[in-house]
Write a protein that holds these residues in place. Structure first.
Motif, PDB file in Angstrom:
ATOM      1  N   ILE A   1       0.832  -1.194   0.000  1.00 53.65           N
ATOM      2  CA  ILE A   1       0.000   0.000   0.000  1.00 53.65           C
ATOM      3  C   ILE A   1       0.871   1.250   0.000  1.00 53.65           C
ATOM      4  O   ILE A   1       0.526   2.259  -0.618  1.00 53.65           O
ATOM      5  N   GLU A   2       2.014   1.182   0.659  1.00 55.74           N
ATOM      6  CA  GLU A   2       2.930   2.322   0.670  1.00 55.74           C
ATOM      7  C   GLU A   2       3.370   2.669  -0.746  1.00 55.74           C
ATOM      8  O   GLU A   2       3.428   3.839  -1.137  1.00 55.74           O
ATOM      9  N   ASP A   3       3.685   1.658  -1.532  1.00 58.74           N
ATOM     10  CA  ASP A   3       4.096   1.871  -2.918  1.00 58.74           C
ATOM     11  C   ASP A   3       2.959   2.503  -3.718  1.00 58.74           C
ATOM     12  O   ASP A   3       3.174   3.434  -4.507  1.00 58.74           O
TER      13      ASP A   3
ATOM     14  N   ASP B   1      -5.157  -2.069   8.934  1.00 57.00           N
ATOM     15  CA  ASP B   1      -5.589  -0.772   8.437  1.00 57.00           C
ATOM     16  C   ASP B   1      -6.293  -0.920   7.094  1.00 57.00           C
ATOM     17  O   ASP B   1      -6.021  -1.843   6.336  1.00 57.00           O
ATOM     18  N   THR B   2      -7.189   0.011   6.822  1.00 55.81           N
ATOM     19  CA  THR B   2      -7.854   0.006   5.528  1.00 55.81           C
ATOM     20  C   THR B   2      -6.976   0.718   4.505  1.00 55.81           C
ATOM     21  O   THR B   2      -6.069   1.456   4.857  1.00 55.81           O
ATOM     22  N   ILE B   3      -7.292   0.513   3.227  1.00 60.78           N
ATOM     23  CA  ILE B   3      -6.567   1.258   2.191  1.00 60.78           C
ATOM     24  C   ILE B   3      -6.741   2.750   2.407  1.00 60.78           C
ATOM     25  O   ILE B   3      -5.808   3.525   2.290  1.00 60.78           O
ATOM     26  N   LEU B   4      -7.940   3.173   2.772  1.00 59.95           N
ATOM     27  CA  LEU B   4      -8.160   4.600   2.938  1.00 59.95           C
ATOM     28  C   LEU B   4      -7.378   5.156   4.117  1.00 59.95           C
ATOM     29  O   LEU B   4      -6.865   6.264   4.063  1.00 59.95           O
ATOM     30  N   SER B   5      -7.245   4.389   5.201  1.00 56.97           N
ATOM     31  CA  SER B   5      -6.453   4.898   6.311  1.00 56.97           C
ATOM     32  C   SER B   5      -4.967   4.860   5.984  1.00 56.97           C
ATOM     33  O   SER B   5      -4.218   5.753   6.354  1.00 56.97           O
ATOM     34  N   GLU B   6      -4.531   3.832   5.266  1.00 57.35           N
ATOM     35  CA  GLU B   6      -3.125   3.780   4.875  1.00 57.35           C
ATOM     36  C   GLU B   6      -2.781   4.855   3.864  1.00 57.35           C
ATOM     37  O   GLU B   6      -1.638   5.271   3.753  1.00 57.35           O
ATOM     38  N   LEU B   7      -3.781   5.306   3.106  1.00 58.71           N
ATOM     39  CA  LEU B   7      -3.560   6.350   2.123  1.00 58.71           C
ATOM     40  C   LEU B   7      -3.954   7.733   2.682  1.00 58.71           C
ATOM     41  O   LEU B   7      -4.158   8.663   1.937  1.00 58.71           O
TER      42      LEU B   7
END
Length: 292
Positions: free
Chosen positions: A19-21, A282-288
């Protein structure tokens, strides 16, 4: 079985399933568009999640599209059919009309599209997961009318419009567009001359839940439509040009719960995890969150 096409892989070959990438790449897209347009600000960043019931995963084909939206063909991403309430003009006060009917976003808007089917095949590693992130698009253009959108399409390569114009004469080459296209402009001699409803063979379901867009009164016997919701000029038509959208041909990220639609497009609270079995808290939205 309804015709399906494999979703092209675009801009994701060098990305890992981190997700970081993904977040870093989306931040780059925002910066790149800001560098091209003076009116475009890098924040705040807006996002919508679109669960597309027409997208499926098949073991032998990968992620496939069997509907009209989003459309991925000819290096262009577009969302001009379906999710009408999500695209209603009054929801978006961060678009500027740069010429009649043609708008540019003044803030970033990402549309995350995920597979909406519950009967997809499942990769060996996925253990029953079925709802995949299939594309992420940074909206670069919006249009009020299908005629405005049609003129934009004609400025692109033929590959971008030939599978989108629903009103073309019937032939083997236009069969996908007539059934699955997303632009209902009338084209004559290479010019847009109007807008009409698509032919009855167009495979689309209206918000009333009926086929043929819910129309019951015949005006043109060839079309069998009186009104087509896609042509409403208060419903923005979105596009993302070739450098500003990503798509996957194989599953990389998955949603785990509740991606049903709501009045702004569905799934804002949906939990979405990366492919890896690590750190699934974590969700994608929280990770983003730094980008959304």
């Amino acid at each position: 079985m309804a015709p399906q096409r494999a979703i092209p892989e675009r801009g994701t070959a060098s990305l890992s399933s981190s997700i970081e990438d993904l977040r870093n790449r989306l931040e780059q897209l925002v910066e790149e568009l800001a560098g091209e347009r003076d009116e475009f600000q890098t924040s705040p960043i807006n996002g919508r999640i679109y669960p597309a019931a027409s997208i499926d995963y098949l073991n032998d084909s990968g992620l496939v599209q069997g509907g009209s939206s989003p459309s991925y063909w000819g290096s262009l991403w577009s969302l001009t059919c379906c999710k009408h309430k999500m695209r209603q003009e009054h929801f978006f006060d961060y678009f500027e009309e740069v010429e009649p009917g043609v708008l540019h976003p003044t803030q970033p808007l990402f549309v995350f599209t995920c597979a909406g089917k519950t009967d997809s095949d499942t990769p060996d590693w996925a253990a029953g997961r079925e709802r995949w992130l299939t594309s992420v698009a940074l909206v670069t253009h919006a249009f009020k009318g299908m005629d405005d959108y049609g003129r934009f399409l004609l400025q692109q390569d033929e590959a971008a419009w030939k599978d989108r114009i629903t009103t073309q004469e019937s032939s083997e080459e236009t069969s996908w567009a007539r059934k699955k296209g997303d632009c209902h402009a009338i084209i004559e001699d290479g010019e847009v001359v109007g807008v009409d409803s698509p032919y009855p063979e167009h495979d689309h379901v209206s918000s009333s839940g009926t086929s043929s867009c819910g129309c019951s009164t015949t005006v043109n016997p060839e079309y069998d439509h009186v009104y087509h919701e896609d042509n409403d000029t208060s419903i923005l038509k979105f596009a993302s040009t070739s450098n500003y959208w990503l798509s996957w041909s194989k599953p990389q990220f998955y949603w785990t719960v509740g991606n049903g639609p709501d009045f702004v497009g569905g799934g804002q609270g949906t939990v979405a995890y990366r492919k890896s079995s690590e750190s699934q808290t974590d969700t994608i939205l929280s990770e983003l969150r730094s980008a959304l």
